[in-house]
Design a protein around this motif. Structure first.
Motif, PDB file in Angstrom:
ATOM      1  N   ILE A  49       0.896  -1.326  -0.084  1.00  0.00           N
ATOM      2  CA  ILE A  49       0.122   0.048   0.260  1.00  0.00           C
ATOM      3  C   ILE A  49       0.878   1.282   0.040  1.00  0.00           C
ATOM      4  O   ILE A  49       1.718   1.526   0.830  1.00  0.00           O
ATOM      5  N   ASP A  50       0.902   2.024  -0.690  1.00  0.00           N
ATOM      6  CA  ASP A  50       1.673   3.222  -1.095  1.00  0.00           C
ATOM      7  C   ASP A  50       0.897   4.504  -0.990  1.00  0.00           C
ATOM      8  O   ASP A  50      -0.122   4.638  -1.607  1.00  0.00           O
ATOM      9  N   ASN A  51       1.411   5.472  -0.408  1.00  0.00           N
ATOM     10  CA  ASN A  51       0.941   6.684  -0.155  1.00  0.00           C
ATOM     11  C   ASN A  51       1.679   7.386  -1.388  1.00  0.00           C
ATOM     12  O   ASN A  51       2.962   7.922  -1.094  1.00  0.00           O
ATOM     13  N   ARG A  52       0.942   7.667  -2.620  1.00  0.00           N
ATOM     14  CA  ARG A  52       1.456   8.180  -3.623  1.00  0.00           C
ATOM     15  C   ARG A  52       0.754   9.087  -4.121  1.00  0.00           C
ATOM     16  O   ARG A  52      -0.477   9.129  -4.757  1.00  0.00           O
ATOM     17  N   ASP A  53       1.182  10.366  -4.499  1.00  0.00           N
ATOM     18  CA  ASP A  53       0.467  11.449  -5.006  1.00  0.00           C
ATOM     19  C   ASP A  53      -0.825  11.960  -4.508  1.00  0.00           C
ATOM     20  O   ASP A  53      -1.728  12.245  -4.810  1.00  0.00           O
ATOM     21  N   VAL A  74       1.460 -10.485   4.502  1.00  0.00           N
ATOM     22  CA  VAL A  74       2.252  -9.360   4.906  1.00  0.00           C
ATOM     23  C   VAL A  74       1.825  -8.200   4.195  1.00  0.00           C
ATOM     24  O   VAL A  74       1.760  -8.256   2.857  1.00  0.00           O
ATOM     25  N   ILE A  75       1.407  -7.043   4.791  1.00  0.00           N
ATOM     26  CA  ILE A  75       1.086  -5.725   4.007  1.00  0.00           C
ATOM     27  C   ILE A  75       2.212  -4.907   4.356  1.00  0.00           C
ATOM     28  O   ILE A  75       2.607  -4.393   5.449  1.00  0.00           O
ATOM     29  N   GLU A  76       2.595  -4.493   3.153  1.00  0.00           N
ATOM     30  CA  GLU A  76       3.848  -3.385   3.290  1.00  0.00           C
ATOM     31  C   GLU A  76       3.240  -2.017   3.242  1.00  0.00           C
ATOM     32  O   GLU A  76       2.768  -1.912   1.803  1.00  0.00           O
ATOM     33  N   VAL A  77       3.399  -1.077   4.136  1.00  0.00           N
ATOM     34  CA  VAL A  77       2.862   0.508   3.880  1.00  0.00           C
ATOM     35  C   VAL A  77       4.293   1.136   3.463  1.00  0.00           C
ATOM     36  O   VAL A  77       5.179   0.908   4.409  1.00  0.00           O
ATOM     37  N   THR A  78       4.058   2.133   2.612  1.00  0.00           N
ATOM     38  CA  THR A  78       5.144   2.838   2.140  1.00  0.00           C
ATOM     39  C   THR A  78       4.839   4.401   1.861  1.00  0.00           C
ATOM     40  O   THR A  78       3.407   4.468   1.510  1.00  0.00           O
ATOM     41  N   ASN A  79       5.626   5.322   1.844  1.00  0.00           N
ATOM     42  CA  ASN A  79       5.102   6.579   1.357  1.00  0.00           C
ATOM     43  C   ASN A  79       6.399   7.145   0.483  1.00  0.00           C
ATOM     44  O   ASN A  79       7.353   7.198   0.387  1.00  0.00           O
ATOM     45  N   SER A  80       5.557   7.726  -0.731  1.00  0.00           N
ATOM     46  CA  SER A  80       6.267   8.131  -1.955  1.00  0.00           C
ATOM     47  C   SER A  80       6.137   9.510  -1.827  1.00  0.00           C
ATOM     48  O   SER A  80       6.738  10.235  -2.922  1.00  0.00           O
ATOM     49  N   ASP A  81       5.633  10.296  -1.028  1.00  0.00           N
ATOM     50  CA  ASP A  81       5.432  11.523  -1.180  1.00  0.00           C
ATOM     51  C   ASP A  81       6.472  12.454  -0.040  1.00  0.00           C
ATOM     52  O   ASP A  81       6.558  11.798   1.108  1.00  0.00           O
ATOM     53  N   PRO A  82       6.711  13.616  -0.360  1.00  0.00           N
ATOM     54  CA  PRO A  82       7.533  14.370   0.600  1.00  0.00           C
ATOM     55  C   PRO A  82       6.707  14.936   1.836  1.00  0.00           C
ATOM     56  O   PRO A  82       7.075  16.155   2.152  1.00  0.00           O
ATOM     57  N   VAL A  83       5.689  14.273   2.240  1.00  0.00           N
ATOM     58  CA  VAL A  83       4.727  15.009   3.306  1.00  0.00           C
ATOM     59  C   VAL A  83       4.583  13.994   4.241  1.00  0.00           C
ATOM     60  O   VAL A  83       4.506  12.593   3.958  1.00  0.00           O
ATOM     61  N   LEU A  84       4.083  14.216   5.403  1.00  0.00           N
ATOM     62  CA  LEU A  84       3.570  13.348   6.529  1.00  0.00           C
ATOM     63  C   LEU A  84       2.379  12.746   5.989  1.00  0.00           C
ATOM     64  O   LEU A  84       1.349  13.384   5.709  1.00  0.00           O
ATOM     65  N   HIS A  85       2.181  11.321   5.843  1.00  0.00           N
ATOM     66  CA  HIS A  85       0.917  10.644   5.822  1.00  0.00           C
ATOM     67  C   HIS A  85       0.670   9.726   6.798  1.00  0.00           C
ATOM     68  O   HIS A  85       1.811   9.257   7.436  1.00  0.00           O
ATOM     69  N   LEU A 136      -0.404   3.744  11.092  1.00  0.00           N
ATOM     70  CA  LEU A 136       0.872   3.739  10.915  1.00  0.00           C
ATOM     71  C   LEU A 136       1.508   5.239  10.354  1.00  0.00           C
ATOM     72  O   LEU A 136       0.618   5.830   9.390  1.00  0.00           O
ATOM     73  N   ALA A 137       2.347   5.909  10.958  1.00  0.00           N
ATOM     74  CA  ALA A 137       2.685   7.459  10.546  1.00  0.00           C
ATOM     75  C   ALA A 137       4.030   7.226   9.871  1.00  0.00           C
ATOM     76  O   ALA A 137       4.886   6.436  10.108  1.00  0.00           O
ATOM     77  N   LEU A 138       3.951   7.740   8.625  1.00  0.00           N
ATOM     78  CA  LEU A 138       4.970   7.821   7.638  1.00  0.00           C
ATOM     79  C   LEU A 138       5.469   9.284   7.309  1.00  0.00           C
ATOM     80  O   LEU A 138       4.999   9.890   6.320  1.00  0.00           O
ATOM     81  N   PRO A 139       6.210   9.650   8.272  1.00  0.00           N
ATOM     82  CA  PRO A 139       6.561  11.396   8.125  1.00  0.00           C
ATOM     83  C   PRO A 139       7.497  11.853   6.942  1.00  0.00           C
ATOM     84  O   PRO A 139       7.485  12.839   6.596  1.00  0.00           O
ATOM     85  N   THR A 140       8.024  10.711   6.231  1.00  0.00           N
ATOM     86  CA  THR A 140       9.078  11.388   5.088  1.00  0.00           C
ATOM     87  C   THR A 140       8.903  10.081   4.127  1.00  0.00           C
ATOM     88  O   THR A 140       8.530   9.120   4.313  1.00  0.00           O
ATOM     89  N   ALA A 141       9.357  10.848   2.879  1.00  0.00           N
ATOM     90  CA  ALA A 141       9.198   9.795   1.557  1.00  0.00           C
ATOM     91  C   ALA A 141      10.474   8.636   1.873  1.00  0.00           C
ATOM     92  O   ALA A 141      11.633   8.709   2.294  1.00  0.00           O
ATOM     93  N   GLY A 142       9.991   7.415   1.335  1.00  0.00           N
ATOM     94  CA  GLY A 142      10.928   6.299   1.415  1.00  0.00           C
ATOM     95  C   GLY A 142      10.476   5.449   2.535  1.00  0.00           C
ATOM     96  O   GLY A 142      11.356   4.214   2.652  1.00  0.00           O
ATOM     97  N   VAL A 165      -9.114   2.383   4.692  1.00  0.00           N
ATOM     98  CA  VAL A 165      -7.912   2.800   4.965  1.00  0.00           C
ATOM     99  C   VAL A 165      -7.957   4.342   4.714  1.00  0.00           C
ATOM    100  O   VAL A 165      -8.287   4.901   3.445  1.00  0.00           O
ATOM    101  N   LYS A 166      -7.253   5.119   5.769  1.00  0.00           N
ATOM    102  CA  LYS A 166      -7.503   6.554   5.712  1.00  0.00           C
ATOM    103  C   LYS A 166      -6.228   7.096   6.017  1.00  0.00           C
ATOM    104  O   LYS A 166      -5.517   6.552   7.069  1.00  0.00           O
ATOM    105  N   CYS A 167      -6.262   8.487   5.602  1.00  0.00           N
ATOM    106  CA  CYS A 167      -5.058   9.232   6.132  1.00  0.00           C
ATOM    107  C   CYS A 167      -5.522  10.321   7.051  1.00  0.00           C
ATOM    108  O   CYS A 167      -6.362  11.211   6.586  1.00  0.00           O
ATOM    109  N   ASP A 168      -4.912  10.595   8.154  1.00  0.00           N
ATOM    110  CA  ASP A 168      -5.584  11.273   9.305  1.00  0.00           C
ATOM    111  C   ASP A 168      -5.388  12.688   8.897  1.00  0.00           C
ATOM    112  O   ASP A 168      -5.719  13.627   9.389  1.00  0.00           O
TER     113      ASP A 168
END
Length: 243
Positions: free
Chosen positions: A108-112, A127-138, A150-156, A171-174
């Motif tokens: 599950i990617d936080n992208r765009d 296994v569920i892998e969650v990642t962040n491709s954006d330069p913002v907190l998701h 799951l908090a993902l504050p930075t890309a990668g 699945v939501k972003c707060d």
């Protein structure tokens, strides 16, 4: 945030036929280890005279990254009226018919500033892998059959969890309120999500009688009894009436 929606009335109709063999390159004859198992293919379409209007939101959170308007993926219809992101899944599968397999991880990617994929299906224990491709907190906040935040504050960044519970998960972003996707967790692998043409395929189903459930975030649920025959393909056409 302003949301524009349209009213939906759902009526389902099904036409089901049983055919020998398969119809495409990926529908080749069953492999030796799959001998005796059945296959299910289908297309989900939109009927009725309702205009297909996507939900559009206006955004003021991180607009320099996310933009100021978003067209949501809550109703995507192709040229032939095929509906994308419909879940098709067998329900109440007897335990004796469930294969002992391990699915590939679901990413599950936080992208765009949206989740990808928008709709997913997974077997419990995967296994569920969650990642962040954006330069913002998701955040990737799961509600329902499985709950975690799951908090993902930075890309990668990448965080893993094991799918648990049986049923639907929202699945939501707060941080970005329009970001929403859906995940279905089953005890078995007999499920699929329709593609851009509204088509789906479920392979290697043990023969027997089943209930097939369809789910769409705006159009609702439909159910149909089906029979899977050994080494045959059951074909289904489903219509949601949209007015």
């Amino acid at each position: 945030m302003t949301v524009h929606t349209s009213l939906v009335r759902v009526v389902g109709t099904l036409i089901m036929s049983l055919v020998f063999g398969c119809s495409g390159p990926e529908d080749s004859l069953p492999r030796a280890q799959d001998a005796g198992l059945g296959f299910l293919t289908g297309v989900v379409r939109l009927s009725g005279n309702g205009a297909v209007t996507p939900t559009i939101i206006e955004n003021s959170t991180d607009p320099e990254i996310c933009g100021r308007k978003h067209t949501l993926q809550d109703l995507i219809v192709g040229p032939d009226r095929g509906i994308r992101y419909v879940i098709a899944a067998l329900v109440d599968v007897p335990e004796a018919r469930i294969p002992q397999i391990v699915d590939e991880p679901l990413i599950i990617d936080n992208r765009d500033c949206r989740f990808a994929p928008h709709v997913g299906v997974v077997m419990a224990g995967t296994v569920i892998e969650v990642t962040n491709s954006d330069p913002v907190l998701h955040t990737t906040h799961l509600y329902g059959a499985m709950e975690t935040n799951l908090a993902l504050p930075t890309a990668g960044l990448r965080v893993s969890r094991v799918a648990e519970g049986i049923g639907m998960v929202v699945v939501k972003c707060d941080v970005h309120g329009w970001m929403q996707s859906f995940l279905r967790i089953d005890s078995h692998p007999f499920h699929a999500v329709t593609d851009a043409n509204g088509a789906f395929r479920i392979n290697n189903i043990p023969p027997g009688d089943y209930t097939l459930e369809f789910w769409h975030e705006r159009l609702g649920q439909l159910h149909q009894s089906i029979r899977i025959e050994p080494a045959r393909t059951t074909e289904i056409t489903l219509s949601y009436d949209y007015r």
